[in-house]
Design a protein around this motif. Sequence first.
Motif, short mmCIF file in Angstrom:
data_model
loop_
_atom_site.label_atom_id
_atom_site.label_comp_id
_atom_site.label_asym_id
_atom_site.label_seq_id
_atom_site.Cartn_x
_atom_site.Cartn_y
_atom_site.Cartn_z
N ASP A 230 -8.90 12.45 2.79
CA ASP A 230 -7.53 12.58 2.17
C ASP A 230 -7.62 11.74 0.87
O ASP A 230 -7.10 10.66 0.83
CB ASP A 230 -6.58 11.79 3.12
CG ASP A 230 -6.49 12.74 4.39
OD1 ASP A 230 -6.87 13.94 4.40
OD2 ASP A 230 -5.69 12.12 5.49
N ILE A 231 -8.19 12.19 0.07
CA ILE A 231 -8.42 11.51 -1.48
C ILE A 231 -7.33 11.38 -2.12
O ILE A 231 -6.90 12.74 -2.51
CB ILE A 231 -9.79 11.73 -2.13
CG1 ILE A 231 -11.03 11.20 -1.45
CG2 ILE A 231 -9.83 11.19 -3.54
CD1 ILE A 231 -12.38 12.09 -1.87
N GLN A 232 -6.65 10.60 -2.65
CA GLN A 232 -5.31 10.39 -3.31
C GLN A 232 -5.54 9.39 -4.42
O GLN A 232 -6.24 8.44 -4.26
CB GLN A 232 -4.40 10.08 -2.59
CG GLN A 232 -3.97 11.10 -1.52
CD GLN A 232 -3.03 10.52 -0.63
OE1 GLN A 232 -1.95 9.91 -0.87
NE2 GLN A 232 -2.72 10.91 0.74
N VAL A 233 -4.61 9.57 -5.25
CA VAL A 233 -4.31 8.43 -6.54
C VAL A 233 -3.47 7.30 -5.99
O VAL A 233 -2.07 8.03 -5.64
CB VAL A 233 -3.91 9.07 -7.60
CG1 VAL A 233 -3.67 7.92 -8.95
CG2 VAL A 233 -4.68 10.09 -8.34
N MET A 234 -4.00 6.35 -5.80
CA MET A 234 -2.92 5.20 -5.11
C MET A 234 -3.35 3.96 -6.09
O MET A 234 -4.52 3.38 -5.99
CB MET A 234 -3.21 5.06 -3.62
CG MET A 234 -2.08 4.32 -3.11
SD MET A 234 -2.51 4.30 -1.13
CE MET A 234 -1.89 5.91 -0.76
N GLY A 235 -2.49 3.23 -6.23
CA GLY A 235 -2.41 1.88 -7.04
C GLY A 235 -3.31 2.20 -8.35
O GLY A 235 -3.87 1.30 -8.93
N THR A 259 -4.39 4.29 4.96
CA THR A 259 -3.74 3.52 3.92
C THR A 259 -2.57 4.06 3.63
O THR A 259 -2.42 5.36 3.11
CB THR A 259 -4.92 3.47 2.74
OG1 THR A 259 -5.98 2.55 3.23
CG2 THR A 259 -4.10 2.42 1.68
N HIS A 260 -1.34 3.41 3.27
CA HIS A 260 -0.20 4.10 2.71
C HIS A 260 0.22 3.46 1.38
O HIS A 260 0.91 4.01 0.85
CB HIS A 260 0.95 3.39 3.92
CG HIS A 260 0.92 3.82 5.38
ND1 HIS A 260 0.55 5.08 5.97
CD2 HIS A 260 0.31 2.86 6.25
CE1 HIS A 260 0.17 5.02 6.98
NE2 HIS A 260 0.08 3.79 7.51
N GLU A 261 -0.11 2.26 1.31
CA GLU A 261 0.24 1.50 -0.20
C GLU A 261 -1.03 0.78 -0.83
O GLU A 261 -1.83 0.19 0.22
CB GLU A 261 1.40 0.54 -0.12
CG GLU A 261 2.67 1.06 0.60
CD GLU A 261 3.68 0.19 0.56
OE1 GLU A 261 3.70 -0.91 -0.16
OE2 GLU A 261 4.40 0.36 1.34
N ALA A 262 -1.29 0.68 -1.83
CA ALA A 262 -2.47 -0.02 -2.43
C ALA A 262 -2.15 -0.37 -4.01
O ALA A 262 -1.35 0.27 -4.62
CB ALA A 262 -3.71 0.91 -2.33
#
Length: 283
Positions: A230-235, A259-262
């Motif tokens: 589940d690779i996403q752009v986060m932070g 992870t939900h937020e970073a």
Amino acid sequence: MQAVRPWLVGIFGLALVWTTPLSLFTEARAMEAMAVEAVAVAVEKAAAEEAVLAEQARQIVRRADEQMRGQSSYVVATMNIVRPDWTRSMSMKSWTKGLELSLVLVTAPAKDKGSVSLKRYREMWNWVPAIERIIKIAPSMLSQSWMGSDFTNDDLINQSSIVVDYRHQLVKHEAIEGDDCFVIDAIAKPDAPVVWSRIRLWISSNHYLQRRAEFFDEFDEPVNTLTTSDIQVMGGRMLATKMVMSPADKPGQRTELITHEAAFDFDIGDDFFSQQQMKALRD
């Protein structure tokens, strides 16, 4: 034709007997010296090439470590502890600064809420709100389960430096879900304060995210396997938002960390990572 004098033949014969073996011996010694020198040069060249490859592997691991945590990090996550006949979930927040400071706060469920784990350099503590006590985590407890999960204290709190405490060897390339990965063996340095004797890492050659890790004990037997997805752009950066730790000898058992937020690379003081903060920190 004048006859050859016998004494002259004797002198020449004696000269041949002594000079021919001496010449062959000298030539053999010269060839042996050249062979030894050639071997030494080859060994030196191989050692230099191995050192270059080891440094390349170390830089790949360092970049992957920086990609995961940055100079500082803040993460909101859920941990699901899955067993064949039950599942338990915890919510948590965590902060890190560099390689030496980390703090994890459990925010749910109610019975675990307010529990805090702290690492400062080589020392670690747990705050247990139910008894209002800070308990120091001894180095011998690094391999023990964190909050009943399949992650160890070392995995979540100590986070032993995969860059500093291990030497690295590039083994091969291998694809995971179509993502080309460097496969690197991280081998614990002698006397390093770590749990695992060897960790095999799969690191994406595209975005340097860790896609898989296999953990081995001192007998080089597999203990745990970590997979990411589940690779996403986060932070502001690419992040594998799902991590699953699975024990090698316990089928049907795993722990998921979602992870939900970073956030990364923000200013945070060293004094945030303190025993006083452990007691004062609230959701």
